[in-house]
Scaffold this motif. Structure first.
Motif, short mmCIF file in Angstrom:
data_model
loop_
_atom_site.label_atom_id
_atom_site.label_comp_id
_atom_site.label_asym_id
_atom_site.label_seq_id
_atom_site.Cartn_x
_atom_site.Cartn_y
_atom_site.Cartn_z
N MET A 188 0.84 -1.19 0.00
CA MET A 188 0.00 0.00 0.00
C MET A 188 0.89 1.25 0.00
SD MET A 188 -2.77 1.28 2.84
CE MET A 188 -3.56 -0.29 3.01
N ASP A 189 0.49 2.27 -0.78
CA ASP A 189 1.25 3.52 -0.82
C ASP A 189 1.19 4.22 0.53
OD1 ASP A 189 1.83 3.10 -3.46
OD2 ASP A 189 0.11 4.26 -4.19
N ILE A 190 2.21 5.05 0.79
CA ILE A 190 2.22 5.83 2.03
C ILE A 190 1.08 6.85 1.97
CG2 ILE A 190 3.54 7.48 3.42
CD1 ILE A 190 6.08 6.10 2.39
N PRO A 191 0.19 6.86 2.99
CA PRO A 191 -0.94 7.79 2.97
C PRO A 191 -0.48 9.25 2.91
CG PRO A 191 -1.24 6.12 4.66
CD PRO A 191 0.15 5.96 4.15
N LYS A 192 -1.18 10.02 2.06
CA LYS A 192 -0.86 11.44 1.87
C LYS A 192 -1.79 12.31 2.71
CE LYS A 192 -1.58 11.18 -2.54
NZ LYS A 192 -1.73 11.54 -3.96
N ILE A 193 -1.18 13.23 3.44
CA ILE A 193 -1.96 14.13 4.29
C ILE A 193 -1.74 15.57 3.84
CG2 ILE A 193 -2.30 14.97 6.65
CD1 ILE A 193 -1.25 12.25 7.59
N LEU A 194 -2.83 16.30 3.69
CA LEU A 194 -2.77 17.73 3.37
C LEU A 194 -3.16 18.49 4.62
CD1 LEU A 194 -2.61 20.14 1.34
CD2 LEU A 194 -5.03 19.74 0.88
N LEU A 195 -2.32 19.44 5.03
CA LEU A 195 -2.61 20.27 6.21
C LEU A 195 -3.12 21.63 5.77
CD1 LEU A 195 0.54 19.61 8.46
CD2 LEU A 195 -1.60 18.32 8.36
N VAL A 196 -4.17 22.10 6.45
CA VAL A 196 -4.68 23.46 6.24
C VAL A 196 -4.72 24.08 7.63
CG1 VAL A 196 -6.53 24.87 5.26
CG2 VAL A 196 -6.11 22.57 4.34
N CYS A 197 -3.66 24.80 7.97
CA CYS A 197 -3.54 25.25 9.36
C CYS A 197 -2.46 26.33 9.51
CB CYS A 197 -3.19 24.06 10.27
SG CYS A 197 -1.64 23.25 9.82
N SER A 198 -2.35 26.84 10.72
CA SER A 198 -1.32 27.83 11.04
C SER A 198 0.04 27.16 11.16
CB SER A 198 -1.66 28.52 12.36
OG SER A 198 -1.55 27.57 13.42
N GLU A 199 1.07 27.98 11.19
CA GLU A 199 2.45 27.46 11.32
C GLU A 199 2.63 26.72 12.64
OE1 GLU A 199 6.98 29.20 10.96
OE2 GLU A 199 5.30 30.46 10.31
N THR A 200 2.06 27.25 13.72
CA THR A 200 2.18 26.62 15.04
C THR A 200 1.55 25.23 15.04
OG1 THR A 200 2.01 28.82 16.05
CG2 THR A 200 1.71 26.93 17.50
N THR A 201 0.33 25.13 14.50
CA THR A 201 -0.35 23.83 14.45
C THR A 201 0.39 22.87 13.53
OG1 THR A 201 -2.47 24.92 14.87
CG2 THR A 201 -2.56 22.69 13.95
N GLU A 202 0.92 23.39 12.44
CA GLU A 202 1.72 22.54 11.53
C GLU A 202 2.88 21.89 12.28
OE1 GLU A 202 4.93 22.87 7.90
OE2 GLU A 202 3.70 24.64 8.33
N LYS A 203 3.60 22.70 13.09
CA LYS A 203 4.74 22.16 13.86
C LYS A 203 4.28 21.06 14.83
CE LYS A 203 7.69 26.24 13.66
NZ LYS A 203 8.12 27.46 14.36
N ASP A 204 3.15 21.30 15.50
CA ASP A 204 2.61 20.30 16.44
C ASP A 204 2.29 18.99 15.71
OD1 ASP A 204 2.81 22.14 18.47
OD2 ASP A 204 0.67 22.70 18.44
N ILE A 205 1.63 19.11 14.56
CA ILE A 205 1.23 17.92 13.80
C ILE A 205 2.46 17.17 13.29
CG2 ILE A 205 0.06 17.08 11.71
CD1 ILE A 205 -1.97 19.39 12.15
N ARG A 206 3.44 17.92 12.78
CA ARG A 206 4.67 17.28 12.29
C ARG A 206 5.38 16.52 13.41
NH1 ARG A 206 6.20 18.29 7.11
NH2 ARG A 206 5.32 20.12 6.07
N ASN A 207 5.43 17.10 14.60
CA ASN A 207 6.06 16.42 15.75
C ASN A 207 5.33 15.13 16.08
OD1 ASN A 207 8.07 18.31 16.12
ND2 ASN A 207 6.89 19.54 17.57
N ILE A 208 3.99 15.19 16.08
CA ILE A 208 3.20 13.99 16.38
C ILE A 208 3.39 12.93 15.31
CG2 ILE A 208 0.84 13.10 16.61
CD1 ILE A 208 0.14 15.83 17.95
N MET A 209 3.35 13.35 14.04
CA MET A 209 3.50 12.41 12.93
C MET A 209 4.88 11.74 12.94
SD MET A 209 0.73 12.24 11.19
CE MET A 209 -0.79 13.14 11.12
N SER A 210 5.90 12.50 13.31
CA SER A 210 7.26 11.94 13.32
C SER A 210 7.43 10.89 14.41
CB SER A 210 8.30 13.05 13.49
OG SER A 210 8.16 13.65 14.77
N SER A 211 6.56 10.93 15.43
CA SER A 211 6.65 9.95 16.51
C SER A 211 5.84 8.69 16.21
CB SER A 211 6.15 10.56 17.83
OG SER A 211 4.74 10.77 17.75
#
Length: 197
Positions: free
Chosen positions: A1-24
């Motif tokens: 299965m291909d790696i699922p693609k996620i599109l973010l629509v958010c502020s820079e602060t929320t983007e950083k939070d999501i990236r940190n969570i995704m990396s874990s």
């Protein structure tokens, strides 16, 4: 299965939070793009066809529920809306008829976000599979209608029985290297044109 693609629509602060969570996460998710406005998110979603969109409720030009509704209308993918508690209650009321709009209350909790994204990805794959089956059935139905109609024309115009008319269609398809549906459509168009004269 291909790696699922996620599109973010958010502020820079929320983007950083999501990236940190995704990396874990032990699962692979790929953030394909980040948009700061709802309109930009809608444009990018139609081009990128992500598996999931994660959007904040409060955006510069519209709210996250408007984005989610439009994405649902376009049948692109599930949407996860990030809200504060008061917005969450409001969205829960709005999304009663929707099965692919999710709501998560901030502050973000790692497991809640990851599990919701995983659920949305599974839902996205299920929608894709169902959509493919529906399209295949619609195509088969259209082909059957065309073949039945062309067979009826041949029976009427050349006084053939049902089997003879069908064999005639099959032979024309084999001789020309085209599908029986293409031959049927050609016969329908040809006799429609003749009958109009």
């Amino acid at each position: 299965m291909d790696i699922p693609k996620i599109l973010l629509v958010c502020s820079e602060t929320t983007e950083k939070d999501i990236r940190n969570i995704m990396s874990s996460s032990p699962n692979n998710f790929r953030i394909v793009d980040v948009c700061r406005s709802g309109n930009d998110g809608l444009r990018r979603a139609s081009v990128l066809s992500p598996n999931v969109i994660v959007t904040e409720y409060t955006l510069t030009d519209m709210n996250g529920f408007d984005v989610a509704e439009k994405i649902e209308e376009l049948n692109i993918c599930p949407t996860i809306i990030l809200t504060n508690p008061s917005q969450s209650a409001y969205i829960d009321e709005l999304k009663k008829d929707s099965i692919n709009i999710f709501c998560i209350t901030k502050p973000l909790h790692n497991l809640v976000l990851l599990h919701t994204v995983e659920l949305a990805v599974r839902l996205s794959h299920k929608f894709y599979t169902i959509n493919q089956k529906v399209q295949s059935l619609e195509l088969q139905l259209e082909e059957r209608k065309n073949v039945d109609r062309a067979r009826g024309i041949l029976m009427k115009k050349f006084h053939l029985d049902e089997e003879q008319a069908y064999k005639n269609l099959q032979k024309k398809a084999m001789d020309s290297g085209r599908t029986i549906n293409e031959i049927a459509k050609t016969i329908i168009k040809m006799f429609e044109f003749i009958d109009k004269k």
